[in-house]
Design a protein around this motif. Structure first.
Motif, PDB file in Angstrom:
ATOM      1  N   THR A 269      40.634  27.324  39.391  1.00 28.02           N
ATOM      2  CA  THR A 269      42.089  27.016  39.663  1.00 28.02           C
ATOM      3  C   THR A 269      42.699  28.080  40.711  1.00 28.02           C
ATOM      4  O   THR A 269      41.819  29.021  40.922  1.00 28.02           O
ATOM      5  CB  THR A 269      42.801  27.271  38.607  1.00 28.02           C
ATOM      6  OG1 THR A 269      43.204  28.475  38.215  1.00 28.02           O
ATOM      7  CG2 THR A 269      42.105  26.683  37.094  1.00 28.02           C
ATOM      8  N   GLY A 270      43.701  27.664  41.278  1.00 31.25           N
ATOM      9  CA  GLY A 270      44.523  28.537  42.006  1.00 31.25           C
ATOM     10  C   GLY A 270      45.108  29.746  41.544  1.00 31.25           C
ATOM     11  O   GLY A 270      45.707  30.834  42.209  1.00 31.25           O
ATOM     12  N   ILE A 271      45.002  29.804  40.238  1.00 32.04           N
ATOM     13  CA  ILE A 271      45.313  31.093  39.539  1.00 32.04           C
ATOM     14  C   ILE A 271      44.648  32.371  39.620  1.00 32.04           C
ATOM     15  O   ILE A 271      45.092  33.476  40.160  1.00 32.04           O
ATOM     16  CB  ILE A 271      45.612  31.020  37.960  1.00 32.04           C
ATOM     17  CG1 ILE A 271      46.712  29.651  37.658  1.00 32.04           C
ATOM     18  CG2 ILE A 271      46.268  32.166  37.179  1.00 32.04           C
ATOM     19  CD1 ILE A 271      46.588  29.315  36.307  1.00 32.04           C
ATOM     20  N   THR A 272      43.420  32.208  39.660  1.00 30.69           N
ATOM     21  CA  THR A 272      42.329  33.381  39.709  1.00 30.69           C
ATOM     22  C   THR A 272      42.403  34.050  41.086  1.00 30.69           C
ATOM     23  O   THR A 272      42.645  35.327  41.079  1.00 30.69           O
ATOM     24  CB  THR A 272      41.005  32.997  39.275  1.00 30.69           C
ATOM     25  OG1 THR A 272      40.853  32.174  38.054  1.00 30.69           O
ATOM     26  CG2 THR A 272      40.243  34.198  39.310  1.00 30.69           C
ATOM     27  N   PRO A 273      42.353  33.418  42.212  1.00 29.88           N
ATOM     28  CA  PRO A 273      42.413  34.182  43.353  1.00 29.88           C
ATOM     29  C   PRO A 273      43.860  34.880  43.604  1.00 29.88           C
ATOM     30  O   PRO A 273      43.949  35.640  44.642  1.00 29.88           O
ATOM     31  CB  PRO A 273      42.172  33.121  44.527  1.00 29.88           C
ATOM     32  CG  PRO A 273      42.448  31.838  43.745  1.00 29.88           C
ATOM     33  CD  PRO A 273      42.100  31.987  42.252  1.00 29.88           C
ATOM     34  N   ALA A 274      45.005  34.499  42.923  1.00 28.87           N
ATOM     35  CA  ALA A 274      46.152  34.792  43.203  1.00 28.87           C
ATOM     36  C   ALA A 274      46.463  36.333  42.162  1.00 28.87           C
ATOM     37  O   ALA A 274      47.251  37.102  42.409  1.00 28.87           O
ATOM     38  CB  ALA A 274      47.275  34.100  42.538  1.00 28.87           C
ATOM     39  N   LEU A 275      45.352  36.667  41.449  1.00 28.61           N
ATOM     40  CA  LEU A 275      45.321  37.850  40.536  1.00 28.61           C
ATOM     41  C   LEU A 275      45.221  39.111  41.142  1.00 28.61           C
ATOM     42  O   LEU A 275      45.816  40.332  40.930  1.00 28.61           O
ATOM     43  CB  LEU A 275      44.595  37.800  39.323  1.00 28.61           C
ATOM     44  CG  LEU A 275      44.690  36.805  38.468  1.00 28.61           C
ATOM     45  CD1 LEU A 275      43.599  36.568  37.430  1.00 28.61           C
ATOM     46  CD2 LEU A 275      46.135  36.736  37.858  1.00 28.61           C
ATOM     47  N   SER A 276      44.243  39.191  42.199  1.00 28.35           N
ATOM     48  CA  SER A 276      44.163  40.232  43.209  1.00 28.35           C
ATOM     49  C   SER A 276      42.917  39.926  44.358  1.00 28.35           C
ATOM     50  O   SER A 276      42.694  38.775  44.310  1.00 28.35           O
ATOM     51  CB  SER A 276      43.246  41.263  42.356  1.00 28.35           C
ATOM     52  OG  SER A 276      42.041  40.963  41.801  1.00 28.35           O
ATOM     53  N   ASP A 277      42.872  40.977  45.175  1.00 25.87           N
ATOM     54  CA  ASP A 277      42.088  40.617  46.381  1.00 25.87           C
ATOM     55  C   ASP A 277      40.377  40.549  45.734  1.00 25.87           C
ATOM     56  O   ASP A 277      39.749  39.689  46.310  1.00 25.87           O
ATOM     57  CB  ASP A 277      41.987  41.931  47.522  1.00 25.87           C
ATOM     58  CG  ASP A 277      43.354  41.986  48.174  1.00 25.87           C
ATOM     59  OD1 ASP A 277      44.013  40.670  48.127  1.00 25.87           O
ATOM     60  OD2 ASP A 277      43.732  42.912  48.639  1.00 25.87           O
ATOM     61  N   SER A 278      40.076  41.367  44.933  1.00 21.54           N
ATOM     62  CA  SER A 278      38.754  40.989  44.232  1.00 21.54           C
ATOM     63  C   SER A 278      38.706  39.931  43.635  1.00 21.54           C
ATOM     64  O   SER A 278      37.673  39.195  43.480  1.00 21.54           O
ATOM     65  CB  SER A 278      38.441  42.370  43.374  1.00 21.54           C
ATOM     66  OG  SER A 278      39.103  42.279  42.040  1.00 21.54           O
ATOM     67  N   CYS A 279      39.492  39.296  42.866  1.00 23.10           N
ATOM     68  CA  CYS A 279      39.385  38.028  42.251  1.00 23.10           C
ATOM     69  C   CYS A 279      39.412  36.787  43.340  1.00 23.10           C
ATOM     70  O   CYS A 279      38.595  35.974  43.108  1.00 23.10           O
ATOM     71  CB  CYS A 279      40.609  37.867  41.417  1.00 23.10           C
ATOM     72  SG  CYS A 279      40.797  38.777  39.774  1.00 23.10           S
ATOM     73  N   LYS A 280      40.062  36.978  44.311  1.00 24.27           N
ATOM     74  CA  LYS A 280      39.871  36.174  45.472  1.00 24.27           C
ATOM     75  C   LYS A 280      38.550  36.147  46.041  1.00 24.27           C
ATOM     76  O   LYS A 280      37.993  34.926  46.211  1.00 24.27           O
ATOM     77  CB  LYS A 280      41.023  36.199  46.612  1.00 24.27           C
ATOM     78  CG  LYS A 280      41.169  35.274  47.623  1.00 24.27           C
ATOM     79  CD  LYS A 280      41.937  35.747  48.819  1.00 24.27           C
ATOM     80  CE  LYS A 280      43.256  36.098  48.493  1.00 24.27           C
ATOM     81  NZ  LYS A 280      43.973  36.413  49.861  1.00 24.27           N
ATOM     82  N   GLU A 281      37.910  37.430  46.060  1.00 21.94           N
ATOM     83  CA  GLU A 281      36.672  37.162  46.918  1.00 21.94           C
ATOM     84  C   GLU A 281      35.621  36.803  45.709  1.00 21.94           C
ATOM     85  O   GLU A 281      34.629  36.044  46.036  1.00 21.94           O
ATOM     86  CB  GLU A 281      36.245  38.853  46.965  1.00 21.94           C
ATOM     87  CG  GLU A 281      36.941  39.417  48.015  1.00 21.94           C
ATOM     88  CD  GLU A 281      36.935  40.979  48.328  1.00 21.94           C
ATOM     89  OE1 GLU A 281      35.946  41.491  47.375  1.00 21.94           O
ATOM     90  OE2 GLU A 281      37.444  41.752  48.760  1.00 21.94           O
ATOM     91  N   THR A 282      35.850  36.866  44.475  1.00 17.38           N
ATOM     92  CA  THR A 282      35.068  36.143  43.488  1.00 17.38           C
ATOM     93  C   THR A 282      35.161  34.901  43.366  1.00 17.38           C
ATOM     94  O   THR A 282      33.923  34.214  43.316  1.00 17.38           O
ATOM     95  CB  THR A 282      35.417  36.945  42.015  1.00 17.38           C
ATOM     96  OG1 THR A 282      35.329  38.238  42.069  1.00 17.38           O
ATOM     97  CG2 THR A 282      34.389  36.392  40.781  1.00 17.38           C
ATOM     98  N   ILE A 283      36.378  34.331  43.563  1.00 14.93           N
ATOM     99  CA  ILE A 283      36.285  32.813  43.673  1.00 14.93           C
ATOM    100  C   ILE A 283      35.405  32.050  44.878  1.00 14.93           C
ATOM    101  O   ILE A 283      34.891  31.309  44.618  1.00 14.93           O
ATOM    102  CB  ILE A 283      37.534  32.604  43.699  1.00 14.93           C
ATOM    103  CG1 ILE A 283      38.187  32.587  42.393  1.00 14.93           C
ATOM    104  CG2 ILE A 283      37.698  30.903  44.120  1.00 14.93           C
ATOM    105  CD1 ILE A 283      37.787  31.888  41.198  1.00 14.93           C
TER     106      ILE A 283
END
Length: 316
Positions: free
Chosen positions: A132-146
């Motif tokens: 979802t578009g929620i996870t990359p919004a949580l932090s830069d590292s979450c965005k990298e993870t997605i």
């Protein structure tokens, strides 16, 4: 594994009394999170689902892990963080169709997710990766993870399913639009709402939005239009599948996650696209009839009963 999801789950507190939350003295305690909601929804429909995340090494984190285990969601890729808490949020039901949500998730354990938390072999087991578009919004590292998860999954031929799930409270509009469009370009299947399509493309006409998402890279687009149902679009066909009327919506939060679970369930069962969208509509409707993000997610017999009976007679 049928479907793997990645994201944050939180403990949800809801006042037991009506009125403003400022006057509440007692709260119910439940579990919520878009990606884990989908995982639970799929498990209840008889599929094998897994959830990748981080939880705080606290009572809330243990409660979430125990709940998901009990729901037969695979949590072998979940880790505990001793230095960051499990996120929480509050729901304030004001009136029908009007629920306020207050998040306390900044610096949460899940926001510390990084590409190092991904196991390529585990991702390779899945038929579908749901993000979802929620996870990359949580932090830069979450965005990298997605983006790393997408890369790893695609290298194994896993189908990428993307629900934009726009949360403007979590990030700026420019960054959100750029990132969501980048993810949409990598996705095979997209499950947006009309409002999300308008945010991304500046267009509100469902037929034009369907084509825009297809042109952007998706092979299947299912465009949700609320209680009226959902449109579906492929390169060869399109159509509208009517929703199931619900006379009294108890709690609308989580309906979109139920929709995603129902749709993926249909694809996993190999039914035609129209029927998969119909199942998605049915699950989404059933979710709105019960308080709680996951509490209304149905089991297969409930969905089949709704689909086999007159809609007006069943949904009350």
């Amino acid at each position: 594994m049928d479907v793997i999801t990645i994201g944050e789950s939180m403990v949800v507190f809801t006042p037991t009394s009506d009125g403003f939350m400022r006057n509440a003295t007692q709260f119910t305690n439940r579990i919520g999170g878009a990606e884990s909601n989908v995982a639970v929804g799929l498990a209840r429909l008889g599929h094998k689902s897994g959830w990748i995340s981080k939880l705080g090494d606290d009572e809330f984190g243990k409660a979430i892990l125990g709940f998901l285990k009990a729901e037969n969601v695979d949590v072998t890729q979940v880790t505990f963080d001793q230095d960051a808490p499990t996120g929480i949020y509050f729901k304030e039901p004001r009136r029908q169709h009007n629920t306020r949500v207050y998040y306390y998730r900044k610096g949460s354990a899940a926001s510390k997710l990084s590409p190092e938390n991904l196991d390529k072999e585990y991702l390779a087991k899945a038929k579908y990766l749901h993000i979802t578009g929620i996870t990359p919004a949580l932090s830069d590292s979450c965005k990298e993870t997605i983006f790393e998860a997408i890369k790893l999954a695609k290298s194994e031929g896993t189908t990428i399913v993307f629900d934009p799930n726009l949360r403007t409270k979590l990030w700026g509009e420019e960054e959100a639009r750029k990132t969501l469009l980048e993810i949409a370009a990598e996705a095979d299947i997209i499950l947006p709402g009309v409002a999300e399509g308008e945010f991304l493309f500046g267009e509100s006409d469902p037929h034009k939005l369907g084509q825009l998402f297809l042109n952007h890279g998706a092979s299947i687009v299912v465009l949700k239009i609320g209680a009226e149902g959902a449109f579906y679009f492929t390169g060869k066909e399109s159509g509208l599948i009517s929703g199931f009327p619900v006379k009294q919506v108890v709690d609308p939060i989580g309906a979109g996650d139920g929709f995603a679970a129902g749709f993926l369930s249909g694809l996993l069962d190999g039914i035609e696209l129209k029927k998969a969208v119909e199942r998605a509509n049915a699950v989404g409707a059933l979710v709105t009839m019960v308080n709680g993000d996951v509490d209304g997610l149905p089991e297969r017999d409930e969905v089949e009963q709704l689909l086999s009976n007159n809609r007006e007679d069943v949904i009350r």
